[in-house]
Design an enzyme around this catalytic site. Structure first.
Site, short mmCIF file in Angstrom:
data_model
loop_
_atom_site.label_atom_id
_atom_site.label_comp_id
_atom_site.label_asym_id
_atom_site.label_seq_id
_atom_site.Cartn_x
_atom_site.Cartn_y
_atom_site.Cartn_z
N SER A 258 0.81 -1.20 0.00
CA SER A 258 0.00 0.00 0.00
C SER A 258 0.86 1.27 0.00
O SER A 258 1.67 1.43 -0.88
CB SER A 258 -0.96 -0.05 1.19
OG SER A 258 -2.05 0.78 0.93
N HIS B 216 -7.43 -5.73 0.30
CA HIS B 216 -6.22 -4.91 0.26
C HIS B 216 -5.26 -5.39 1.35
O HIS B 216 -5.44 -5.05 2.52
CB HIS B 216 -6.68 -3.47 0.52
CG HIS B 216 -5.62 -2.44 0.54
ND1 HIS B 216 -4.98 -2.00 -0.59
CD2 HIS B 216 -5.09 -1.72 1.56
CE1 HIS B 216 -4.11 -1.05 -0.28
NE2 HIS B 216 -4.16 -0.87 1.03
C1 GTR Z 1 -5.20 4.61 1.92
C2 GTR Z 1 -4.59 5.44 0.83
C3 GTR Z 1 -3.93 4.53 -0.14
C4 GTR Z 1 -3.05 3.49 0.52
C5 GTR Z 1 -3.62 3.00 1.84
C6 GTR Z 1 -2.64 2.28 2.77
O1 GTR Z 1 -5.94 5.32 2.80
O2 GTR Z 1 -5.59 6.18 0.23
O3 GTR Z 1 -3.19 5.28 -1.09
O4 GTR Z 1 -1.79 3.96 0.69
O5 GTR Z 1 -4.15 4.01 2.59
O6 GTR Z 1 -1.49 2.61 2.87
O7 GTR Z 1 -3.12 1.39 3.46
#
Ligand code: GTR
Length: 453
Positions: free
Chosen positions: A288, A430
């Site tokens: 992420s 995710h």
């Molecule tokens: C979210 C962000 C993403 C990603 C994610 C993370 O809120 O919008 O770009 O980086 O966090 O790091 O879990």
């Protein structure tokens, strides 16, 4: 390179202001319903609106034209590796540095302490080392990386290593009874909280599988380098490198993502010195926001032999011009500390960016990269991540390397790992999960075990 039209001339400004109007109306409604919102509540409303405003409809992806990865700024076209390496690659690297991630300081002199070593860790199957790498002249008084390394004992000689940047402290990587867990820990948002449980991130790190493959795992927590909140760049590593009288980064100087990537390079400085590590076979991995950092580390530091992008999404490997899921504006507004000041001019103006994320992948060529998406992670734009990899293929082709191996965005759970750019869209959320590691290890075996690749 100030050839971008001023915001007032930009046709997309109206779209931006409509979005912001919606945010303000929603803030107002929430104030009327619940009383005046606190800053934290207000922030939540803004965040919720960005998520709600995101486009998830493929038919609404705007028509876009990607910058030609092989077209030099003087109009000439790259036709071979030499021209790529000497001309076009430095141009692209410079654009990403100046307009997105920001310039970082020179590496300080390597300065570290081996705090502990245990050669029969995990019931004898691994050697565990704990190293402190100092990031400033102030030594332990300044920011320092606590690097934890597990190396497989069944392998003789130097071993390839996965270097992972982690959201949480090292004791969360594995339920290793030797690891000390404090009551509380410094959270990346600047507060102190109850420490997470030992081994709580075990599933994301798959240490047993890594060791069984004959590889090592080195990790450190991103908060060691710089925190993850907007504090006007007053904490973490940045202030240590301000010029005399400077108290805020210049528009082309590093934000947090570049700082975390820089931290990975400092960990690499150490790994090059460790006699048990094969420094020619170090893979970088992050998930992420830390996937963005790992990809930038791989792009900007050619010592990394392999790059693993876990759901790096917007500003990672996903094409920005698709404006699908998270957008440049959403990321800059919610996380103003992540990218450099210059990057903010592209909020809602993706078409004016002098690059797109396929060129970030291209900077890694000819080294292998694995792009991992997750089916439930629309916010990261899985198809955009695939296309980010595809767009880099002309550069891999210059080296005679095969790209992903399909022109169609692959169905869920259908990995393409035969090329030098690998891709899968794993079913599920995710995250980096055991399935991802299974594929990463297969992919790494091709490069770390088969020297013909
Ligand atoms: C979210 C962000 C993403 C990603 C994610 C993370 O809120 O919008 O770009 O980086 O966090 O790091 O879990």
């Amino acid at each position: 390179m100030a050839k971008y039209p001023p915001l007032s001339n930009c046709r997309k400004v109206s779209k931006e202001s409509i979005k912001m109007r919606k945010v303000y109306i929603s803030l107002l409604l929430s104030a009327l319903t619940y009383g005046t919102p606190t800053f934290a509540q207000a922030e939540k409303v803004v965040k919720r609106n960005y998520a709600e405003l995101a486009n998830y409809d493929e038919s609404k992806v705007p028509a876009y034209q990607l910058p030609d990865v092989l077209l030099c700024q003087d109009g000439s076209r790259v036709t071979n590796v030499k021209e790529w390496e000497q001309k076009r690659r430095p141009e692209i690297l410079n654009l990403f540095t100046t307009y997105m991630f920001g310039k970082v300081p020179e590496a300080p002199q390597l300065n570290y302490t081996l705090q502990a070593i245990k050669s029969n860790a995990l019931g004898g199957k691994a050697t565990r080392k704990e190293i402190t790498i100092y990031l400033t002249e102030e030594k332990e008084k300044g920011p320092h990386i606590d690097l934890q390394i597990y190396l497989p004992n069944q392998v003789e000689g130097k071993v390839p290593v996965f270097l992972g940047i982690s959201f949480l402290p090292n004791y969360t990587v594995y339920d290793d009874p030797d690891l000390f867990v404090p009551e509380t820990y410094a959270k990346p948002n600047g507060t102190t909280g109850k420490a997470p449980a030992r081994g709580s991130m075990n599933r994301s790190w798959q240490l047993d599988q890594i060791l069984a493959h004959g590889y090592g795992l080195a990790t450190f927590c991103y908060n060691d380098v710089t925190p993850d909140y907007d504090d006007n760049f007053q904490r973490g590593i940045l202030p240590y490198y301000y010029r005399k009288g400077q108290n805020y980064p210049d528009p082309d100087q590093w934000g947090a993502i570049a700082a975390w990537a820089w931290g990975m390079s400092r960990a690499m400085d150490y790994l090059e010195e460790d006699p048990q590590v094969d420094a020619d076979k170090v893979a970088v991995i992050g998930h992420s926001r830390l996937g963005k950092a790992a990809v930038w580390a791989g792009a900007s530091d050619p010592r990394f032999a392999l790059v693993l992008s876990g759901n790096s999404g917007c500003c990672g490997v996903a094409l920005s011009r698709r404006c699908y899921g998270e957008t440049v504006e959403a990321i800059n507004v919610r996380f103003p500390h992540w990218f450099c000041g210059n990057y903010k001019q592209f909020n809602n103006r993706e078409e004016y960016m002098p690059f797109d994320q396929h060129e970030l992948v291209a900077l890694i060529a000819p080294r292998p990269i694995y792009i991992a998406s997750a089916s439930e992670d629309n916010w990261s734009d899985q198809k955009g991540e695939f296309l980010g990899g595809k767009g880099a293929e002309p550069v891999y082709a210059l080296y005679g390397k095969k790209g992903i191996g399909t022109d169609e965005w692959p169905p869920i759970d259908t990995p393409y790992i035969d090329g030098t750019i690998a891709y899968h869209n794993r079913k599920g959320p995710h995250a980096i999960l055991p399935y991802d590691w299974e594929m990463f290890l297969k992919f790494a075996d091709k490069y770390f075990k088969d020297d013909s690749q």
